[in-house]
Design a protein around this motif. Structure first.
Motif, PDB file in Angstrom:
ATOM      1  N   PRO A   1       1.079 -31.516   3.364  1.00  0.00           N
ATOM      2  CA  PRO A   1       1.573 -30.183   2.280  1.00  0.00           C
ATOM      3  C   PRO A   1       3.365 -30.088   4.107  1.00  0.00           C
ATOM      4  O   PRO A   1       2.935 -30.617   5.183  1.00  0.00           O
ATOM      5  N   ALA A   2       4.266 -29.061   3.786  1.00  0.00           N
ATOM      6  CA  ALA A   2       4.773 -28.551   4.512  1.00  0.00           C
ATOM      7  C   ALA A   2       4.333 -28.634   5.821  1.00  0.00           C
ATOM      8  O   ALA A   2       3.248 -27.470   5.533  1.00  0.00           O
ATOM      9  N   GLY A   3       4.528 -28.430   6.996  1.00  0.00           N
ATOM     10  CA  GLY A   3       4.154 -28.006   8.268  1.00  0.00           C
ATOM     11  C   GLY A   3       2.494 -28.273   8.731  1.00  0.00           C
ATOM     12  O   GLY A   3       1.839 -28.343   9.307  1.00  0.00           O
ATOM     13  N   GLN A   4       2.312 -29.655   7.679  1.00  0.00           N
ATOM     14  CA  GLN A   4       0.596 -30.074   7.806  1.00  0.00           C
ATOM     15  C   GLN A   4       0.794 -32.274   7.897  1.00  0.00           C
ATOM     16  O   GLN A   4      -0.150 -32.235   8.333  1.00  0.00           O
ATOM     17  N   SER A   5       1.809 -32.222   8.981  1.00  0.00           N
ATOM     18  CA  SER A   5       1.777 -33.442   8.680  1.00  0.00           C
ATOM     19  C   SER A   5       1.416 -33.629  10.100  1.00  0.00           C
ATOM     20  O   SER A   5       2.436 -33.804  11.560  1.00  0.00           O
ATOM     21  N   SER A   6       0.869 -34.006  10.335  1.00  0.00           N
ATOM     22  CA  SER A   6      -0.548 -33.706  11.803  1.00  0.00           C
ATOM     23  C   SER A   6      -0.557 -35.763  11.670  1.00  0.00           C
ATOM     24  O   SER A   6      -2.015 -35.976  11.614  1.00  0.00           O
ATOM     25  N   PHE A   7      -0.068 -36.282  12.532  1.00  0.00           N
ATOM     26  CA  PHE A   7      -0.699 -37.820  12.153  1.00  0.00           C
ATOM     27  C   PHE A   7      -1.140 -38.604  13.341  1.00  0.00           C
ATOM     28  O   PHE A   7      -0.142 -38.691  14.731  1.00  0.00           O
ATOM     29  N   THR A   8      -2.056 -38.172  13.937  1.00  0.00           N
ATOM     30  CA  THR A   8      -3.036 -37.762  14.798  1.00  0.00           C
ATOM     31  C   THR A   8      -3.637 -39.794  14.914  1.00  0.00           C
ATOM     32  O   THR A   8      -3.753 -40.055  16.500  1.00  0.00           O
ATOM     33  N   GLY A   9      -2.260 -40.614  14.674  1.00  0.00           N
ATOM     34  CA  GLY A   9      -2.909 -41.922  14.796  1.00  0.00           C
ATOM     35  C   GLY A   9      -4.719 -42.861  14.658  1.00  0.00           C
ATOM     36  O   GLY A   9      -4.470 -43.872  14.106  1.00  0.00           O
ATOM     37  N   GLU A  10      -5.453 -41.620  13.829  1.00  0.00           N
ATOM     38  CA  GLU A  10      -6.457 -42.520  13.442  1.00  0.00           C
ATOM     39  C   GLU A  10      -6.238 -43.122  11.489  1.00  0.00           C
ATOM     40  O   GLU A  10      -6.682 -43.764  11.381  1.00  0.00           O
TER      41      GLU A  10
END
Length: 152
Positions: free
Chosen positions: A20-29
């Motif tokens: 969702p908008a503002g929630q894309s946190s690609f941590t690398g996992e």
């Protein structure tokens, strides 16, 4: 994409994972898990796209090769087929919410290639396939637990 003869390819699947908008946190996992599947010979990545659906409904699509810093994904990039056409992107993006970002992953199931090839050599052909969404399985389990609780 591959030097594998077409009659030896395994089944090909895809997933679209929306953030969702503002929630894309690609941590690398997710990348670590993907690389593990490739390194283990479980899958072969065929295509990767990053889709962004703008508030006006327009869609921007980036191929993996368009990203400035690939990191671990660099070893996959050279093997990609860039399989999806503009119509495919439009179809996949139709399910996305405005303002969201999604990753599209297409892969060959190497673990099933031998079985698929044997089925084709035997004259068989795939006439149906499907996937049961995990949400449906969890809902079914919860319904069974609720029913068991009522019976007690």
């Amino acid at each position: 994409m591959t030097d594998t003869p077409l009659d030896q390819l395994g089944p090909v699947d895809y997933v679209v994972v929306e953030f969702p908008a503002g929630q894309s946190s690609f941590t690398g996992e997710m990348i670590d898990e993907l690389i593990s599947l490739v390194d283990a010979g479980t899958i072969r990545v065929i295509d990767v796209l990053i889709l962004t659906k703008n508030e006006d409904g327009s869609v921007d699509a980036l191929e993996l090769s368009d990203l400035p810093q690939l990191g671990e994904l660099e070893k996959l990039e050279a093997q990609l087929a860039e399989l999806l056409a503009a119509d495919d992107v439009e179809h996949l993006a139709a399910a996305m919410d405005p303002g969201s970002t999604a990753g599209v992953l297409i892969w060959e199931n190497l673990w099933a290639a031998g079985f698929a090839s044997a089925a084709r050599r035997s004259g068989g052909q795939l006439i149906a396939d499907g996937r049961i969404p995990i949400q449906a399985i969890l809902a079914s389990i919860e319904a069974d637990l609720a029913l068991d609780a009522q019976e007690v």
